[in-house]
Design a protein around this motif. Structure first.
Motif: not given
Length: 328
Positions: A292-316
């Motif tokens: 079992i390995l986690p399915v990985m989507d995308q990695t963002f730098p800590l400073a780009e947490v806003s972009a990470a949250h935007a991607r999650m909210e977009a549902g893509d």
């Protein structure tokens, strides 16, 4: 240390970097120099102002981290010093250093990246407790999972298949359905093009599923009940579709349904420690073997947490979104 917090609830852009003192571990705690932190739906809901941290938890979001143990509190075993671990935490993950209860830590296997390790605790603990402990899922049964390509959904697929269940998932488009099947789902239903109640009936030849893992709630609950076999178990772990549900209790009684649910974050340290112990014995060997390995989507730098949250909210996203804090 640098952490990503916010002054007032709002959209993804409310995050800002702040300088905080490095926390000191208390009794039974360890201090982790964070390598990566997982991004989860509860983080988004906290940022929106609807999921405040429990008493005593850090106000900084982040419920799972990976990194190196660099300090020990009283009662924490000396053997953990310098170890690479991933940990379930009640907050504080979006920072360069984070506190964790030592019994909520799991060792990072040599073949697992620190980004992958950070993607495990929240989904693994949640799925194990809700599907197998609360849902009592057993070999040979069928599990229905909504949101099949989310972090929770992909983990539910892999764990369920590892323990002998058939898995049906719902997804929002054909590409996500195919991705869910690639992860291991036996059947994937595009809920925007098909009635999942009808499709589940066809797939199970009218019998229904023994367990439903529901992240939607609202009007999905009544529809889920129509998908369930006699003595089926319905487990709610989120209310993304609404907190209120209207159901026919006569159906619940006549078909002997069990309706349950849980939230993990506010549970006691002792409960989480017992859950971690069970996972270490039963599920963690599958991680160590690479089964079992986690399915990985995308990695963002800590400073780009806003972009990470935007991607999650977009549902893509498909699988887990993580933040790189310090790297491997």
């Amino acid at each position: 240390m640098t952490a990503m917090g916010f002054d007032e609830p709002g959209g993804p852009d409310v995050f800002r970097a702040e300088e905080l003192a490095i926390p000191e571990p208390g009794t039974d705690q360890v201090l982790i120099r964070v390598s990566h932190a997982g991004v989860n739906r509860p983080d988004v809901i906290q940022r929106q102002g609807f999921y405040p941290p429990p008493p005593g938890a850090s106000p900084i979001p982040g419920l799972e981290v990976s990194g190196e143990v660099i300090a020990l509190g009283d009662g924490s075993p000396q053997a953990l010093m310098g170890q690479r671990v991933c940990a379930l935490v009640s907050g504080g993950g979006y920072a360069e250093y984070c506190l964790a209860h030592f019994r909520h830590c799991l060792p990072v296997p040599s073949g697992l990246s620190m980004a992958e390790a950070a993607a495990l605790p929240e989904t693994l603990f949640t799925v194990w407790h809700n599907v197998f402990e609360r849902g009592l899922a057993a070999d040979g049964e069928t599990l229905l999972v909504h949101g099949g390509t989310s972090g929770i959904g992909t983990m539910a697929i892999m764990l369920a298949k590892a323990f002998g269940l058939d898995v049906i998932v719902t997804c929002g488009d054909d590409a996500k359905c195919e991705a869910a099947r690639e992860v291991g789902a036996d059947h994937a239903i595009n809920y925007k093009r098909q009635d999942f109640v009808e499709e589940v009936g066809k797939i199970t030849a009218g019998k229904g599923v023994e367990v439903v893992l529901d992240m939607v709630s609202g009007d999905y609950v009544a529809r889920n009940l129509k998908c369930m076999a006699e003595s089926g178990r319905h487990v709610t772990i989120a209310v993304l579709g609404g907190m209120q549900a209207e159901i026919n209790m006569a159906v619940v009684m006549s078909r002997r349904y069990t309706l349950t649910g849980s939230t993990l974050r506010p549970r006691s340290d002792a409960f989480k420690a017992a859950l971690a112990d069970e996972i270490a014995q039963v599920a963690w060997p599958l991680i160590e073997k690479g089964e079992i390995l986690p399915v990985m989507d995308q990695t963002f730098p800590l400073a780009e947490v806003s972009a990470a949250h935007a991607r999650m909210e977009a549902g893509d996203h498909i699988g887990k979104i993580v933040l790189e804090v310090a790297g491997d």
